[in-house]
Design a protein around this motif. Sequence first.
Motif, PDB file in Angstrom:
ATOM      1  N   GLN A 113      47.260  99.195 -48.657  1.00 59.53           N
ATOM      2  CA  GLN A 113      46.253  99.820 -49.530  1.00 59.53           C
ATOM      3  C   GLN A 113      46.906 100.667 -50.616  1.00 59.53           C
ATOM      4  O   GLN A 113      46.485 100.661 -51.769  1.00 59.53           O
ATOM      5  CB  GLN A 113      45.311 100.679 -48.685  1.00 59.53           C
ATOM      6  CG  GLN A 113      44.178 101.314 -49.487  1.00 59.53           C
ATOM      7  CD  GLN A 113      43.250 102.129 -48.606  1.00 59.53           C
ATOM      8  OE1 GLN A 113      43.588 102.472 -47.495  1.00 59.53           O
ATOM      9  NE2 GLN A 113      42.070 102.447 -49.114  1.00 59.53           N
ATOM     10  N   LYS A 114      47.972 101.372 -50.281  1.00 58.95           N
ATOM     11  CA  LYS A 114      48.619 102.259 -51.243  1.00 58.95           C
ATOM     12  C   LYS A 114      49.444 101.498 -52.283  1.00 58.95           C
ATOM     13  O   LYS A 114      49.590 101.941 -53.417  1.00 58.95           O
ATOM     14  CB  LYS A 114      49.522 103.268 -50.503  1.00 58.95           C
ATOM     15  CG  LYS A 114      48.752 104.336 -49.745  1.00 58.95           C
ATOM     16  CD  LYS A 114      49.694 105.276 -49.018  1.00 58.95           C
ATOM     17  CE  LYS A 114      48.934 106.399 -48.326  1.00 58.95           C
ATOM     18  NZ  LYS A 114      48.254 107.299 -49.283  1.00 58.95           N
ATOM     19  N   THR A 115      50.011 100.356 -51.888  1.00 57.32           N
ATOM     20  CA  THR A 115      50.897  99.623 -52.795  1.00 57.32           C
ATOM     21  C   THR A 115      50.215  98.468 -53.514  1.00 57.32           C
ATOM     22  O   THR A 115      50.730  97.975 -54.521  1.00 57.32           O
ATOM     23  CB  THR A 115      52.106  99.069 -52.028  1.00 57.32           C
ATOM     24  OG1 THR A 115      51.649  98.179 -50.991  1.00 57.32           O
ATOM     25  CG2 THR A 115      52.910 100.197 -51.408  1.00 57.32           C
ATOM     26  N   GLY A 116      49.069  98.011 -53.001  1.00 54.87           N
ATOM     27  CA  GLY A 116      48.385  96.891 -53.633  1.00 54.87           C
ATOM     28  C   GLY A 116      48.846  95.532 -53.143  1.00 54.87           C
ATOM     29  O   GLY A 116      48.329  94.500 -53.591  1.00 54.87           O
ATOM     30  N   PHE A 117      49.802  95.502 -52.219  1.00 54.73           N
ATOM     31  CA  PHE A 117      50.256  94.235 -51.643  1.00 54.73           C
ATOM     32  C   PHE A 117      49.383  93.850 -50.464  1.00 54.73           C
ATOM     33  O   PHE A 117      48.720  94.705 -49.867  1.00 54.73           O
ATOM     34  CB  PHE A 117      51.718  94.334 -51.178  1.00 54.73           C
ATOM     35  CG  PHE A 117      52.716  94.467 -52.287  1.00 54.73           C
ATOM     36  CD1 PHE A 117      53.131  93.350 -52.998  1.00 54.73           C
ATOM     37  CD2 PHE A 117      53.237  95.707 -52.620  1.00 54.73           C
ATOM     38  CE1 PHE A 117      54.066  93.477 -54.021  1.00 54.73           C
ATOM     39  CE2 PHE A 117      54.170  95.844 -53.641  1.00 54.73           C
ATOM     40  CZ  PHE A 117      54.576  94.718 -54.346  1.00 54.73           C
ATOM     41  N   HIS A 118      49.395  92.560 -50.122  1.00 51.26           N
ATOM     42  CA  HIS A 118      48.648  92.110 -48.960  1.00 51.26           C
ATOM     43  C   HIS A 118      49.358  92.600 -47.696  1.00 51.26           C
ATOM     44  O   HIS A 118      50.579  92.780 -47.668  1.00 51.26           O
ATOM     45  CB  HIS A 118      48.558  90.577 -48.936  1.00 51.26           C
ATOM     46  CG  HIS A 118      47.562  90.051 -47.939  1.00 51.26           C
ATOM     47  ND1 HIS A 118      47.885  89.848 -46.610  1.00 51.26           N
ATOM     48  CD2 HIS A 118      46.268  89.698 -48.075  1.00 51.26           C
ATOM     49  CE1 HIS A 118      46.822  89.385 -45.973  1.00 51.26           C
ATOM     50  NE2 HIS A 118      45.828  89.285 -46.830  1.00 51.26           N
ATOM     51  N   GLU A 119      48.577  92.838 -46.648  1.00 53.65           N
ATOM     52  CA  GLU A 119      49.146  93.352 -45.402  1.00 53.65           C
ATOM     53  C   GLU A 119      50.223  92.429 -44.842  1.00 53.65           C
ATOM     54  O   GLU A 119      51.235  92.891 -44.289  1.00 53.65           O
ATOM     55  CB  GLU A 119      48.033  93.540 -44.366  1.00 53.65           C
ATOM     56  CG  GLU A 119      48.494  94.245 -43.102  1.00 53.65           C
ATOM     57  CD  GLU A 119      47.341  94.563 -42.161  1.00 53.65           C
ATOM     58  OE1 GLU A 119      47.604  94.691 -40.949  1.00 53.65           O
ATOM     59  OE2 GLU A 119      46.196  94.672 -42.638  1.00 53.65           O
ATOM     60  N   SER A 120      50.030  91.105 -44.979  1.00 47.32           N
ATOM     61  CA  SER A 120      51.040  90.159 -44.486  1.00 47.32           C
ATOM     62  C   SER A 120      52.344  90.289 -45.265  1.00 47.32           C
ATOM     63  O   SER A 120      53.434  90.115 -44.711  1.00 47.32           O
ATOM     64  CB  SER A 120      50.515  88.723 -44.582  1.00 47.32           C
ATOM     65  OG  SER A 120      50.257  88.364 -45.939  1.00 47.32           O
ATOM     66  N   THR A 121      52.243  90.613 -46.568  1.00 44.07           N
ATOM     67  CA  THR A 121      53.446  90.816 -47.376  1.00 44.07           C
ATOM     68  C   THR A 121      54.178  92.079 -46.946  1.00 44.07           C
ATOM     69  O   THR A 121      55.408  92.115 -46.892  1.00 44.07           O
ATOM     70  CB  THR A 121      53.075  90.910 -48.870  1.00 44.07           C
ATOM     71  OG1 THR A 121      52.354  89.741 -49.261  1.00 44.07           O
ATOM     72  CG2 THR A 121      54.313  91.027 -49.738  1.00 44.07           C
ATOM     73  N   VAL A 122      53.417  93.120 -46.621  1.00 39.97           N
ATOM     74  CA  VAL A 122      54.020  94.354 -46.125  1.00 39.97           C
ATOM     75  C   VAL A 122      54.759  94.084 -44.814  1.00 39.97           C
ATOM     76  O   VAL A 122      55.897  94.528 -44.620  1.00 39.97           O
ATOM     77  CB  VAL A 122      52.950  95.447 -45.903  1.00 39.97           C
ATOM     78  CG1 VAL A 122      53.574  96.695 -45.283  1.00 39.97           C
ATOM     79  CG2 VAL A 122      52.274  95.801 -47.218  1.00 39.97           C
ATOM     80  N   SER A 123      54.125  93.335 -43.925  1.00 43.78           N
ATOM     81  CA  SER A 123      54.742  93.006 -42.643  1.00 43.78           C
ATOM     82  C   SER A 123      56.013  92.203 -42.848  1.00 43.78           C
ATOM     83  O   SER A 123      57.051  92.482 -42.236  1.00 43.78           O
ATOM     84  CB  SER A 123      53.756  92.226 -41.779  1.00 43.78           C
ATOM     85  OG  SER A 123      54.365  91.816 -40.571  1.00 43.78           O
TER      86      SER A 123
END
Length: 406
Positions: free
Chosen positions: A306-316
């Motif tokens: 949410q803070k970076t604008g990336f998808h959660e799967s990309t964060v993972s």
Amino acid sequence: MMKQDLIFQQKLTQTLQLSMSMKNSLDILKLNQEELLDYIEALVEKNPVIAYKPSTDMHTLLHETLSQTRTLKDDLYMQLHTFPYAYDERICTYLIESLDEHGFLTSTIKEYAQCLQVSEDTIEDHLEILQSFEPCGIAAFDSVDSIRLQLLHKHLFVSEYIFSNYPDDIIEKNYSKIAKSCHLSISEVMEALDHIKNCTPFPCSNYQNTKDPVVLPDFEVKVIGQDIELIPKQPGHFTIEDELAVMKEESEQIKQYFEEAYYFIDNLNKRNKTLMIMANELFHIQKNYFLYHDELQPCTLADIAQKTGFHESTVSRTLSNKYYIFENEIYPVKQLFISSTKSGSSKDSILKAIQKFVKEEDKTHPYKDEELVDLLAEIDLYVSRRGVAKYRSLLDIPGSRERRLK
């Protein structure tokens, strides 16, 4: 016979086709430093148009990591030097150096006391320090004593009492006699015996002929005044052999080499940028953990997304299997993610509080789960009784009945 008509209908659908560059970008994104260095080595070996020079700090760190094999004594000294209470380093050093290949003591307490010219009580006090270290069961006199220490470390006092006082009855399977003598049911005795079976008589066996895997950090965390700074650990410097560019029109293979090189450098830059964007957000949330050793704050993959604008799967994909170095120790980034309870309390804070309460409780009247709920509420940590039971299980802490010392 029914007449059949052909009917044409228009249908609009959206599909995502991953180009080769997008696939390469995703592949590079999930690599940790060790995997990235292997990837680079393979790329440079097969692609003549890209040249690579390793960075000085990464080369040094890799050399040091590969040239060192962590031993049992290395780990014991590391735990000793971070032990928060006072101790005599001379005594602890002597005890550690006296351990045999199994991590067992080689002399009696009396012999240690005579050799070091201190009291036996002093030796026992320092033995307690070593015996609190990992692996659980270290600094015992033999395998039987090691099992006893493991049971005490896990707060399995009933199991330890049975193990220490009824060895012959355990061997002869006189379970009814044990139950009657200890005022327990047969099922409680069997549960205690299961705990004993789960202990290992040689807890240091994993140190024999094993080496730690290579772990390289992606960035370093430094405390500067009242702030922290993330310093990327770059793998090295890349250059393109431009003198081969004149051959691109003549050779399709050379052209592909150049395209591959440009794709890689572009994707590597994207990887590093994406990683630092996410890491900066995560470490900002956990800033006080590094500055003041506070508890970790609740933070999930969804929060960073949410803070970076990336998808959660990309964060993972980006933060999984990544590491950072802080005060000369390397840690996995994933340890900074802490979930919160439904009431919003930090899971990390609750786990540490439960450990503290159990450690300091009256062993003859240990806290029940309901009492732990009340104690946690007194320090503004809110969790249900079922939640306390779940966290006890995560900490390998048995219930109050099993912890009771009679």
